[in-house]
Design an enzyme around this catalytic site. Sequence first.
Site, short mmCIF file in Angstrom:
data_model
loop_
_atom_site.label_atom_id
_atom_site.label_comp_id
_atom_site.label_asym_id
_atom_site.label_seq_id
_atom_site.Cartn_x
_atom_site.Cartn_y
_atom_site.Cartn_z
N LYS A 169 -0.95 31.36 -17.77
CA LYS A 169 0.72 31.66 -17.16
C LYS A 169 0.61 33.27 -17.51
O LYS A 169 1.88 33.77 -17.61
CB LYS A 169 1.45 31.34 -18.62
CG LYS A 169 1.42 29.69 -18.70
CD LYS A 169 1.15 29.02 -17.77
CE LYS A 169 2.26 28.91 -16.79
NZ LYS A 169 1.94 28.10 -15.46
N ALA A 170 -0.32 33.95 -17.09
CA ALA A 170 -0.22 35.42 -17.09
C ALA A 170 -0.48 36.00 -15.57
O ALA A 170 -0.27 36.98 -15.54
CB ALA A 170 -1.70 36.10 -17.60
N THR A 218 -2.27 34.06 -12.93
CA THR A 218 -3.47 33.53 -12.18
C THR A 218 -3.46 33.21 -10.76
O THR A 218 -4.20 33.80 -10.13
CB THR A 218 -4.18 32.21 -13.07
OG1 THR A 218 -3.56 32.37 -14.43
CG2 THR A 218 -5.51 31.99 -12.99
N TRP A 256 -0.94 34.05 -8.86
CA TRP A 256 -0.53 35.22 -8.26
C TRP A 256 -1.67 35.89 -7.65
O TRP A 256 -1.92 36.11 -6.48
CB TRP A 256 0.24 36.00 -8.78
CG TRP A 256 1.08 37.11 -8.26
CD1 TRP A 256 0.94 37.29 -6.75
CD2 TRP A 256 2.07 38.07 -8.59
NE1 TRP A 256 2.18 38.43 -6.45
CE2 TRP A 256 2.69 38.91 -7.66
CE3 TRP A 256 2.52 38.34 -9.98
CZ2 TRP A 256 3.37 39.59 -8.03
CZ3 TRP A 256 3.38 39.19 -10.26
CH2 TRP A 256 3.87 39.99 -9.15
N HIS A 297 -9.82 30.32 -17.80
CA HIS A 297 -9.00 30.57 -18.92
C HIS A 297 -9.93 30.88 -20.10
O HIS A 297 -9.00 31.14 -21.06
CB HIS A 297 -7.68 29.95 -19.16
CG HIS A 297 -6.81 29.51 -18.02
ND1 HIS A 297 -5.98 30.48 -17.58
CD2 HIS A 297 -6.09 28.62 -17.60
CE1 HIS A 297 -5.20 30.44 -16.49
NE2 HIS A 297 -5.19 29.02 -16.79
N SER A 338 6.66 31.49 -20.71
CA SER A 338 6.09 30.83 -19.61
C SER A 338 5.46 29.56 -19.90
O SER A 338 5.21 28.57 -19.27
CB SER A 338 5.15 31.92 -18.75
OG SER A 338 5.17 30.99 -17.48
N VAL A 348 2.69 36.90 -0.87
CA VAL A 348 2.65 36.79 -2.41
C VAL A 348 3.81 37.12 -3.16
O VAL A 348 3.82 37.04 -4.22
CB VAL A 348 1.41 37.51 -2.79
CG1 VAL A 348 -0.04 36.93 -2.09
CG2 VAL A 348 1.54 38.88 -2.92
N MET A 350 5.92 32.51 -2.13
CA MET A 350 4.87 31.57 -2.91
C MET A 350 5.59 30.44 -3.46
O MET A 350 4.88 29.29 -3.58
CB MET A 350 3.90 32.27 -4.13
CG MET A 350 2.93 33.18 -3.46
SD MET A 350 1.81 34.10 -4.70
CE MET A 350 1.40 32.57 -5.65
N GLY A 355 9.38 34.01 -12.29
CA GLY A 355 8.55 35.06 -11.98
C GLY A 355 9.13 36.74 -12.44
O GLY A 355 9.19 37.43 -11.46
#
Length: 300
Positions: free
Chosen positions: A52-53, A55, A57, A114, A144, A234, A239, A264
Amino acid sequence: MSLNFDKMDLPPRPKLFDFNGVSMTHFFTQNWENVQNFQARPDDILIATYPKAGTTWVSQILDMLYFGQTCPGRLTTLPIYERVPFLEMAIPNLLTGKDQADELPTTPRLIKTHFPVQFVPKAFWEQNCRIVYVARNAKDNMVSYYHFDCMNQGQPEAGDWNSFFQRFMDGNMVFGPWYDHVNGWWKKKQTYSNIHYMFYEDMIEDTGREIDKLCAFIGLSPSAEEKERVTIGVQFDNMKKNKMANYSTLPIMDFKVSPFMRKGKVGDWKNYFTVAQNEQFDADYKKKMKDPTLQLRCVI
Ligand code: A3P
């Protein structure tokens, strides 16, 4: 290559257990030997993150940069989880992430993990692969992750917010403590120069600037139009609408509970942390995050 999701029987939610000192579920450990023996190639790019960092994106950015011009059909017909396989994933009835990565026809191969740094298969280090790490501030990362665990049948039950909050601080999350993850990778960067360590907040602040830095790291020089195309492609809203990037094709995720592309934003934690929780969190954070060179912003 097909993941055959239609025929997939949804598995019961997995349980956390200790695996070499890290909380994991069997979905990410049952293919351990094969994953550890993965044959990395020198031009592979590993995208490493705590869940959830950001990835997806950065995966979409890299995929568009590399293949947007040469292979545009790929971006419109293949979901992100097929374009960028999740190395350690091993869910019944699905091709494992390792097999998907083996079968990737592209050069470079973009591969997601991960894993905390100590779990990364040794071939990535031996081949001196480029690694892109994305870190996100702990508070938004926690929020998140909470929503993700609520909506994803492949994750342990989230429980209620208060218990999740405590579990996150205790490090009882899939892939272990956030604190160890971001610090472990940060430390690795001091001795392994092929890591580009990025921050989600920087990407929110100025996506174009972060794309420039990423391009310098991977040695690409897109034209101004190409960069513009990627930057627009992006954006969060784009997205979110994009079926090939938003995970809406995965039945294991219940979008009625929460969409994958949720908000986001930086600072959503303020909508979830109570004042008392925030104080408790900050005091605990100070004890765990001792390295003054690693600074994450929970407001921008
Ligand atoms: P939120 O749940 O806070 O909205 P990962 O891909 O590592 O699972 O991370 C998912 C998080 O990144 C989600 O955060 C998601 O909305 C956010 N995200 C994905 N694409 C994004 C984009 N283009 N811009 C901003 N945030 C994005």
